[in-house]
Design an enzyme around this catalytic site. Structure first.
Site, short mmCIF file in Angstrom:
data_model
loop_
_atom_site.label_atom_id
_atom_site.label_comp_id
_atom_site.label_asym_id
_atom_site.label_seq_id
_atom_site.Cartn_x
_atom_site.Cartn_y
_atom_site.Cartn_z
N GLU A 44 0.86 -1.17 0.00
CA GLU A 44 0.00 0.00 0.00
C GLU A 44 0.90 1.22 0.00
OE1 GLU A 44 -3.70 2.09 2.45
OE2 GLU A 44 -2.25 0.84 3.53
N GLU A 69 5.09 4.34 3.60
CA GLU A 69 4.64 5.65 4.08
C GLU A 69 5.84 6.57 4.25
OE1 GLU A 69 2.96 8.86 5.11
OE2 GLU A 69 1.62 7.17 4.69
N ASP A 118 -3.32 11.91 -1.95
CA ASP A 118 -3.43 13.36 -2.09
C ASP A 118 -3.80 13.69 -3.53
OD1 ASP A 118 -2.98 16.16 -2.27
OD2 ASP A 118 -1.47 16.07 -0.69
N LYS A 122 -3.95 21.15 -8.32
CA LYS A 122 -3.41 22.15 -9.24
C LYS A 122 -2.66 21.47 -10.39
CE LYS A 122 -3.03 25.75 -5.72
NZ LYS A 122 -2.15 26.71 -5.01
N THR A 192 -10.39 2.40 4.94
CA THR A 192 -9.35 3.20 5.58
C THR A 192 -10.00 4.15 6.57
OG1 THR A 192 -9.39 5.14 4.12
CG2 THR A 192 -8.17 3.20 3.34
N GLU A 193 -9.19 4.84 7.35
CA GLU A 193 -9.73 5.83 8.29
C GLU A 193 -10.50 6.92 7.54
OE1 GLU A 193 -5.84 4.34 10.20
OE2 GLU A 193 -6.52 4.92 8.20
N TYR A 194 -9.90 7.44 6.47
CA TYR A 194 -10.55 8.48 5.68
C TYR A 194 -11.85 7.98 5.06
CZ TYR A 194 -6.49 11.60 5.93
OH TYR A 194 -5.49 12.43 6.36
N GLU A 195 -11.82 6.75 4.58
CA GLU A 195 -13.00 6.19 3.94
C GLU A 195 -14.18 6.13 4.89
OE1 GLU A 195 -14.15 2.22 1.29
OE2 GLU A 195 -12.14 2.49 2.11
#
Length: 217
Positions: A44, A69, A118, A122, A192-195
């Site tokens: 991952e 990471e 991320d 831009k 995931t945590e964000y999910e």
């Protein structure tokens, strides 16, 4: 999202060299020696605080997993969990996704997971997106012929960009979901945590699975 500095992180990392590598260039081609069993390796890229990768290692004991990471504070949080769980099929790597061909040998990896990367919205930051062509080239080099790339995001713009990028690179799409949590894939999906956070507030989760056209033996 960058985590706050954790003053204890460096000491924890230094105390557990059997669970985490900070100079992974020395292990390329020999990752199996870091695990209890020789099994297919899945990585991952951008593991954050590690909820996904630790749950995957628990759910699939017949596979080996590596959390990649770049943030020391983030990977230290994963290491905390691993010190407690002692999963024999999980290793940690402190490093960037832009150096995967240095960290892994050709054909060493069975699959790559990209979760809530991320979006770098831009245009001038396009080269930093983990589905940009230079990253795809890294994944292709380290991946086995039958390997796959799985990608999840809540960002529609990044998802659309990624579909175009993968297609332009010549990858073949095996599955595309525009609302993962309302699809059949939701049953086996590891979040995931964000999910969890995004889905609870009603955000749509996008997912794709793809593989490279390959003439590898």
């Amino acid at each position: 999202m960058r985590l706050r500095n954790k003053p204890w992180a460096k000491d924890l990392i230094e105390a557990n060299p059997e669970k985490i590598l900070v100079s992974p260039e020395t292990i390329a081609g020999h990752w199996q020696s870091r695990f209890a069993k020789e099994q297919p390796i899945y990585i991952e890229v951008g593991s954050g605080k590690g909820q996904f990768i630790t749950q995957m290692a628990q759910k699939y004991p017949d596979r080996n997993f590596i959390a990649v990471e770049i943030q020391e504070s983030a990977i230290a949080v994963i290491l905390q969990k691993q010190v407690e769980l002692q999963l024999p099929n999980l290793q940690l790597l402190l490093g960037t996704g832009a150096s995967l061909t240095t960290f892994f040998a050709d054909n060493e990896v069975a699959g790559v997971y990209l979760n809530f990367s991320d979006p770098w919205p831009k245009t001038r930051h396009e080269k930093r997106r983990l589905t940009f062509k230079t990253f795809l080239a890294e994944y292709q080099q380290i991946m086995q012929a039958d390997g796959y790339l799985r990608f999840k995001t809540d960002n529609q713009g990044l998802f659309e960009y990624s579909l175009c990028s993968l297609n332009a690179y010549g990858m073949l799409l095996d599955d595309v979901s525009l609302d993962l949590h309302k699809s059949d894939l939701a049953i086996e999906n590891v979040q995931t945590e964000y999910e969890e956070k995004f889905s609870k507030r009603g955000d749509r989760i996008y997912r794709l699975e793809a593989h490279f056209k390959s003439d590898k033996a």
